[in-house]
Scaffold this motif. Sequence first.
Motif, PDB file in Angstrom:
ATOM      1  N   ALA A 116       0.829  -1.093   0.116  1.00 37.67           N
ATOM      2  CA  ALA A 116       0.108  -0.074   0.097  1.00 37.67           C
ATOM      3  C   ALA A 116       1.000   1.337   0.080  1.00 37.67           C
ATOM      4  O   ALA A 116       0.664   2.322  -0.525  1.00 37.67           O
ATOM      5  CB  ALA A 116      -0.935  -0.050   1.086  1.00 37.67           C
ATOM      6  N   LEU A 117       1.974   1.390   0.830  1.00 35.20           N
ATOM      7  CA  LEU A 117       2.930   2.369   0.734  1.00 35.20           C
ATOM      8  C   LEU A 117       3.636   2.627  -0.565  1.00 35.20           C
ATOM      9  O   LEU A 117       3.764   3.758  -1.088  1.00 35.20           O
ATOM     10  CB  LEU A 117       3.726   2.284   2.077  1.00 35.20           C
ATOM     11  N   ARG A 118       4.093   1.267  -1.114  1.00 33.08           N
ATOM     12  CA  ARG A 118       4.560   1.756  -2.367  1.00 33.08           C
ATOM     13  C   ARG A 118       3.549   2.179  -3.311  1.00 33.08           C
ATOM     14  O   ARG A 118       4.403   2.960  -4.250  1.00 33.08           O
ATOM     15  CB  ARG A 118       5.033   0.064  -2.731  1.00 33.08           C
ATOM     16  N   GLN A 119       2.331   1.658  -3.538  1.00 29.57           N
ATOM     17  CA  GLN A 119       1.622   2.170  -4.371  1.00 29.57           C
ATOM     18  C   GLN A 119       1.263   3.726  -4.198  1.00 29.57           C
ATOM     19  O   GLN A 119       1.402   4.745  -5.171  1.00 29.57           O
ATOM     20  CB  GLN A 119       0.298   1.291  -4.334  1.00 29.57           C
ATOM     21  N   GLU A 120       1.270   4.305  -3.066  1.00 35.04           N
ATOM     22  CA  GLU A 120       1.022   5.482  -2.549  1.00 35.04           C
ATOM     23  C   GLU A 120       2.041   6.273  -2.917  1.00 35.04           C
ATOM     24  O   GLU A 120       1.988   7.484  -3.639  1.00 35.04           O
ATOM     25  CB  GLU A 120       0.758   5.634  -1.150  1.00 35.04           C
TER      26      GLU A 120
ATOM     27  N   ALA B  73       2.479   6.763  -6.897  1.00 37.04           N
ATOM     28  CA  ALA B  73       1.616   7.794  -7.331  1.00 37.04           C
ATOM     29  C   ALA B  73       1.906   9.435  -7.242  1.00 37.04           C
ATOM     30  O   ALA B  73       1.730  10.153  -7.918  1.00 37.04           O
ATOM     31  CB  ALA B  73       0.503   7.675  -6.778  1.00 37.04           C
ATOM     32  N   ALA B  74       2.860   9.365  -6.179  1.00 34.82           N
ATOM     33  CA  ALA B  74       3.566  10.751  -5.887  1.00 34.82           C
ATOM     34  C   ALA B  74       4.939  10.794  -6.453  1.00 34.82           C
ATOM     35  O   ALA B  74       5.783  11.646  -5.875  1.00 34.82           O
ATOM     36  CB  ALA B  74       3.563  11.158  -4.606  1.00 34.82           C
ATOM     37  N   PHE B  75       5.365   9.967  -7.385  1.00 38.54           N
ATOM     38  CA  PHE B  75       6.801   9.875  -7.933  1.00 38.54           C
ATOM     39  C   PHE B  75       7.368  11.060  -8.532  1.00 38.54           C
ATOM     40  O   PHE B  75       8.591  11.528  -7.982  1.00 38.54           O
ATOM     41  CB  PHE B  75       7.140   8.539  -8.843  1.00 38.54           C
ATOM     42  N   ASP B  76       6.507  11.653  -9.138  1.00 36.07           N
ATOM     43  CA  ASP B  76       7.215  12.716  -9.687  1.00 36.07           C
ATOM     44  C   ASP B  76       7.402  13.908  -8.910  1.00 36.07           C
ATOM     45  O   ASP B  76       8.459  14.677  -8.857  1.00 36.07           O
ATOM     46  CB  ASP B  76       6.236  13.488 -10.849  1.00 36.07           C
ATOM     47  N   ARG B  77       6.442  14.189  -7.815  1.00 33.74           N
ATOM     48  CA  ARG B  77       6.621  14.988  -6.833  1.00 33.74           C
ATOM     49  C   ARG B  77       7.788  14.859  -5.941  1.00 33.74           C
ATOM     50  O   ARG B  77       8.499  15.829  -5.658  1.00 33.74           O
ATOM     51  CB  ARG B  77       5.347  15.145  -5.992  1.00 33.74           C
ATOM     52  N   ILE B  78       7.941  13.533  -5.604  1.00 30.19           N
ATOM     53  CA  ILE B  78       9.323  13.356  -4.670  1.00 30.19           C
ATOM     54  C   ILE B  78      10.553  13.409  -5.360  1.00 30.19           C
ATOM     55  O   ILE B  78      11.367  14.013  -4.858  1.00 30.19           O
ATOM     56  CB  ILE B  78       8.952  11.802  -4.129  1.00 30.19           C
ATOM     57  N   GLN B  79      10.499  12.953  -6.457  1.00 22.88           N
ATOM     58  CA  GLN B  79      11.629  13.377  -7.530  1.00 22.88           C
ATOM     59  C   GLN B  79      12.105  14.824  -7.411  1.00 22.88           C
ATOM     60  O   GLN B  79      13.458  15.245  -7.385  1.00 22.88           O
ATOM     61  CB  GLN B  79      11.721  12.833  -8.800  1.00 22.88           C
ATOM     62  N   ARG B  80      11.239  15.752  -7.817  1.00 24.82           N
ATOM     63  CA  ARG B  80      11.126  17.060  -7.944  1.00 24.82           C
ATOM     64  C   ARG B  80      11.806  17.586  -6.501  1.00 24.82           C
ATOM     65  O   ARG B  80      12.638  18.417  -6.730  1.00 24.82           O
ATOM     66  CB  ARG B  80      10.149  17.736  -8.428  1.00 24.82           C
TER      67      ARG B  80
END
Length: 354
Positions: A35-39, A42-49
């Motif tokens: 569940a955490l991995r899926q969440e 979903a926010a991958f782009d925001r976290i990378q930025r």
Amino acid sequence: ANAERYITPELKEFEEKVLGADEKRKALEYELFCALRQEVGAAFDRIQRLARWVATVDTLGSFADLASDRRYTRPQVHEGMRIELEACRHPVVEAGALEEPFVPNNLELDDDRRLIVLTGPNMAGKSTVMRQVALTVLMAQIGSFVPADRAVIGLTDRLFVRVGASDDLARGRSTFMVEMSETALILNQATDRSLVLLDEIGRGTSTLDGLSIAWAVAEAMHDKIRARTIFATHYHELVELADERACAVNMHVGVREWGERVVFLRTLKDGGASKSYGIQCAKLAGMPSQVVARASTLLRTLEKQKARGQGPQLPLFGGGSPAVAETEEPSPDAIRARLSEANPDRLSPREALD
């Protein structure tokens, strides 16, 4: 106990809970992880930025803190060829614990001054000057302030440095072969927008071989590649390149002789050096006084023979060659002999008095 097992319904229920708890725990942990991995996905782009922003702030903050603490200045970076440094310093050496303050230097490289033949004594600071130029250019091009009072940096596409001595015996390469391989790489890959630092090209073979290689490499850097180059050498014959090549200049690191001592001024000056003071450096390193004295005698012999156009006639084990005997200085008296053998830095007060 070995024949019959007695249970009660309560014990059986408790047994099942205990035996199934670990498996249920792992299943629940994996379910939460998914569940955490899926969440997060979903926010991958925001976290990378965010990671890039934090990294940028961290880097620039470190640059700013360093520049404030060590009096760095903002470089003027441009697309031309000119590199002009005023009061440039080595960022690592000056930060270390030094017995003497770091001496800054000025240096210029451009289209009309693209090959600097750098001469000077051992231990005078030639390698330090070369590396501080390389580090200053590198720092400027990664967005940092630089250790200089003023810096004009023409963009470079690559930075090539050939310094030090090391071998690669596992691959059958001697120290000289490693040096030649690295020099060949530079000659094959450098462009007119590169910054090239070459230190002591040609050592490790005969004097004439080494001088010929060093001369040819310097000519190639000036004539063919046309890269901005600092060429440090103990082959003083190379100072003639400044007379033969329009864009070559001579510089040296200054020293001052005080009796038999050499005082290193650490200052870049125009023109070529006439001596390397290798024997004085050996003396500073703690070489036995007899060896230093013998080397000085042989040096005078070689210099006189060279002035007369003769080849070297040196004895293998010392003392027997007429060519050496006729140019050796008279033997000193007993008092002077004792004084020449004494090392004041290693005497106790009582020994010095005696």
